[in-house]
Motif scaffolding. Sequence first.
Motif, PDB file in Angstrom:
ATOM      1  N   VAL A 185       0.483  -1.017   0.348  1.00 20.46           N
ATOM      2  CA  VAL A 185       0.182  -0.805  -0.165  1.00 20.46           C
ATOM      3  C   VAL A 185       1.041   1.472   0.068  1.00 20.46           C
ATOM      4  N   ASP A 186       0.714   2.195  -1.034  1.00 21.74           N
ATOM      5  CA  ASP A 186       1.619   3.593  -1.147  1.00 21.74           C
ATOM      6  C   ASP A 186       0.185   4.730  -0.548  1.00 21.74           C
ATOM      7  N   THR A 187      -1.052   4.319  -0.632  1.00 19.48           N
ATOM      8  CA  THR A 187      -1.989   5.875  -0.215  1.00 19.48           C
ATOM      9  C   THR A 187      -3.312   4.718   0.757  1.00 19.48           C
ATOM     10  N   VAL A 188      -2.965   5.428   2.229  1.00 22.19           N
ATOM     11  CA  VAL A 188      -3.979   5.091   3.365  1.00 22.19           C
ATOM     12  C   VAL A 188      -5.391   6.433   2.926  1.00 22.19           C
ATOM     13  N   VAL A 189      -6.392   5.864   3.349  1.00 21.49           N
ATOM     14  CA  VAL A 189      -7.527   6.768   2.825  1.00 21.49           C
ATOM     15  C   VAL A 189      -8.005   6.632   4.420  1.00 21.49           C
ATOM     16  N   HIS A 190      -8.256   7.041   5.781  1.00 16.13           N
ATOM     17  CA  HIS A 190      -8.980   6.536   6.697  1.00 16.13           C
ATOM     18  C   HIS A 190      -9.853   7.490   7.322  1.00 16.13           C
ATOM     19  N   LEU A 191     -10.918   6.903   7.232  1.00 15.09           N
ATOM     20  CA  LEU A 191     -12.271   6.581   7.260  1.00 15.09           C
ATOM     21  C   LEU A 191     -12.826   6.456   8.396  1.00 15.09           C
ATOM     22  N   ASP A 192     -12.239   5.630   9.251  1.00 19.35           N
ATOM     23  CA  ASP A 192     -12.623   4.611   9.918  1.00 19.35           C
ATOM     24  C   ASP A 192     -12.855   5.794  11.244  1.00 19.35           C
ATOM     25  N   VAL A 193     -13.285   6.880  11.544  1.00 22.60           N
ATOM     26  CA  VAL A 193     -13.280   8.016  12.502  1.00 22.60           C
ATOM     27  C   VAL A 193     -14.972   8.293  12.098  1.00 22.60           C
ATOM     28  N   SER A 194     -15.485   8.491  13.459  1.00 24.67           N
ATOM     29  CA  SER A 194     -17.010   8.553  13.642  1.00 24.67           C
ATOM     30  C   SER A 194     -17.323   8.702  14.737  1.00 24.67           C
ATOM     31  N   ALA A 195     -19.319   8.882  14.304  1.00 28.26           N
ATOM     32  CA  ALA A 195     -19.127   9.860  15.915  1.00 28.26           C
ATOM     33  C   ALA A 195     -20.937   8.248  15.843  1.00 28.26           C
ATOM     34  N   LYS A 196     -20.999   7.289  15.498  1.00 30.13           N
ATOM     35  CA  LYS A 196     -21.663   6.210  15.541  1.00 30.13           C
ATOM     36  C   LYS A 196     -20.884   4.722  15.352  1.00 30.13           C
ATOM     37  N   ALA A 197     -21.352   3.672  15.614  1.00 26.31           N
ATOM     38  CA  ALA A 197     -20.923   2.583  15.431  1.00 26.31           C
ATOM     39  C   ALA A 197     -21.563   2.008  14.415  1.00 26.31           C
ATOM     40  N   VAL A 198     -21.001   0.519  13.725  1.00 30.80           N
ATOM     41  CA  VAL A 198     -21.312   0.097  12.702  1.00 30.80           C
ATOM     42  C   VAL A 198     -22.146  -1.104  13.514  1.00 30.80           C
ATOM     43  N   GLY A 199     -23.482  -1.576  13.716  1.00 33.84           N
ATOM     44  CA  GLY A 199     -24.021  -2.271  13.349  1.00 33.84           C
ATOM     45  C   GLY A 199     -24.243  -2.055  15.063  1.00 33.84           C
ATOM     46  N   THR A 200     -24.353  -3.293  16.630  1.00 28.88           N
ATOM     47  CA  THR A 200     -24.359  -2.901  17.109  1.00 28.88           C
ATOM     48  C   THR A 200     -23.689  -2.246  18.511  1.00 28.88           C
ATOM     49  N   GLY A 201     -22.645  -1.882  18.514  1.00 33.59           N
ATOM     50  CA  GLY A 201     -21.338  -1.514  19.418  1.00 33.59           C
ATOM     51  C   GLY A 201     -22.195   0.123  19.883  1.00 33.59           C
ATOM     52  N   GLY A 202     -21.482   0.300  20.284  1.00 37.08           N
ATOM     53  CA  GLY A 202     -21.739   1.848  21.700  1.00 37.08           C
ATOM     54  C   GLY A 202     -20.446   2.335  21.447  1.00 37.08           C
ATOM     55  N   ARG A 203     -20.731   3.718  22.130  1.00 35.08           N
ATOM     56  CA  ARG A 203     -19.657   4.275  22.737  1.00 35.08           C
ATOM     57  C   ARG A 203     -18.117   3.800  22.886  1.00 35.08           C
ATOM     58  N   THR A 204     -18.355   2.609  23.532  1.00 34.29           N
ATOM     59  CA  THR A 204     -16.533   2.187  23.760  1.00 34.29           C
ATOM     60  C   THR A 204     -16.091   1.924  22.308  1.00 34.29           C
ATOM     61  N   THR A 205     -16.706   1.705  22.318  1.00 32.56           N
ATOM     62  CA  THR A 205     -16.109   0.110  20.764  1.00 32.56           C
ATOM     63  C   THR A 205     -15.716   1.992  19.925  1.00 32.56           C
ATOM     64  N   VAL A 206     -17.003   2.921  19.798  1.00 34.28           N
ATOM     65  CA  VAL A 206     -16.617   3.588  18.929  1.00 34.28           C
ATOM     66  C   VAL A 206     -15.444   4.596  19.463  1.00 34.28           C
ATOM     67  N   LYS A 207     -15.373   5.248  20.359  1.00 29.22           N
ATOM     68  CA  LYS A 207     -13.732   4.752  20.627  1.00 29.22           C
ATOM     69  C   LYS A 207     -12.511   4.537  20.836  1.00 29.22           C
ATOM     70  N   GLU A 208     -12.825   3.423  20.872  1.00 30.69           N
ATOM     71  CA  GLU A 208     -11.679   2.403  20.843  1.00 30.69           C
ATOM     72  C   GLU A 208     -11.268   2.401  19.289  1.00 30.69           C
ATOM     73  N   THR A 209     -12.124   2.344  18.523  1.00 34.15           N
ATOM     74  CA  THR A 209     -12.150   2.204  17.367  1.00 34.15           C
ATOM     75  C   THR A 209     -11.182   3.847  16.534  1.00 34.15           C
ATOM     76  N   ASN A 210     -12.084   4.879  17.130  1.00 28.29           N
ATOM     77  CA  ASN A 210     -11.341   5.651  16.857  1.00 28.29           C
ATOM     78  C   ASN A 210      -9.857   6.389  17.208  1.00 28.29           C
ATOM     79  N   VAL A 211      -9.662   5.916  18.161  1.00 24.55           N
ATOM     80  CA  VAL A 211      -8.874   6.952  18.770  1.00 24.55           C
ATOM     81  C   VAL A 211      -7.367   5.492  18.480  1.00 24.55           C
ATOM     82  N   ILE A 212      -7.835   4.021  19.982  1.00 22.44           N
ATOM     83  CA  ILE A 212      -6.969   3.414  18.897  1.00 22.44           C
ATOM     84  C   ILE A 212      -6.455   2.915  17.746  1.00 22.44           C
TER      85      ILE A 212
END
Length: 364
Positions: free
Chosen positions: A67-94
Amino acid sequence: MGKVVLVTGAARQLGGRFVRRIQRDPEVDRVIAVDAVEPGHPLGDAVFVPADIRQPAIARVLAEHAVDTVVHLDVSAKAVGTGGRTTVKETNVIGTMQLLGACQKSPGVRRLVVKSSTNVYGSAPRDPAVFTETTPPKSLPSGGFAKDVVEVEGYVRGFARRRPDVAVCVLRFANILGPQADSPLADYLALPVLPTVFGYDPRLQFVHEDDVVDVLGTASREPGRGTLNSGTFNIAGDGVLLLSQCSRRLGRPTVPLLLPAVTWVGQALRTVGMTDFSPEQIRLLTHGRVVSTVQMRETLGFHPRFSTAETFAEFARSQGPGLLPPGTVGRAVDALAAVPFAGTNGDVPGTTGAGDTVPAPSAR
């Protein structure tokens, strides 16, 4: 060979649209779509890799596919599916930390595009009328998605210092709307009755989801002549709308509440799962937020196709008529205006019983 583009957040509606769009770029040879959740929409000829960006395995994906180009779109205020706020924060930050760590170790990565948000500026009573990219917030967000994007941008700045050879572009999007919009604000505007903060009518900006896909394409390519797509840019449509204008155009009545009552209503709506009426969204609906898009036009060279008003009109059409459709209200007002006032002389508007004339009410 053409570029190899890796896109995170491919299971989200926006991520899927961008994956399908970037494949049409003649400079792109392959597209690698990454998400921990199986997408529910087609990805064209892209290679889907089920991977969680919170795990170190993302580094292996970058290496295996060169890979030479990375487009990071997985920064969001809502989870995909049934995930809650904890899942959203972990995906955004970690997840962002792991992805940037993998990019730092990958010598082939040459361009990084990160989806951010104007939430980094917060919403406070003493905010400037218009935020520029260099305007510091009056008070840093204390939690929620706004705090997530502040931390994400901090990690991105650190990565840019460690890898100066990588072109880094951070796009701060205003509220994204459109027929397929999926955000807490879109959920709020879809309510049959809109709770508002008594005494406040905030200014809002929107960006159309089509323009979001277009500007991501601009940021992921080599810059055109006279433009630069490295740096931080506010992305929003022209103009602003007041929340009261939005409610009228949707045909949805508002219920002004004192601020403590709005907080209680927000907690109730979160409990029943109707919308994520978070404290940061309450601050936005109290003080509003407007950003400057001069750098988007003059430096990035991007001109949105939709203004704020046009973007909202597209969203409103997708929602259907509200409890108070503007056309019905307009006809009712016209009918009321046609009723002669008590004491008037006949049916002549603007004529008093004494024969004195007054200006007729203007047509709206």
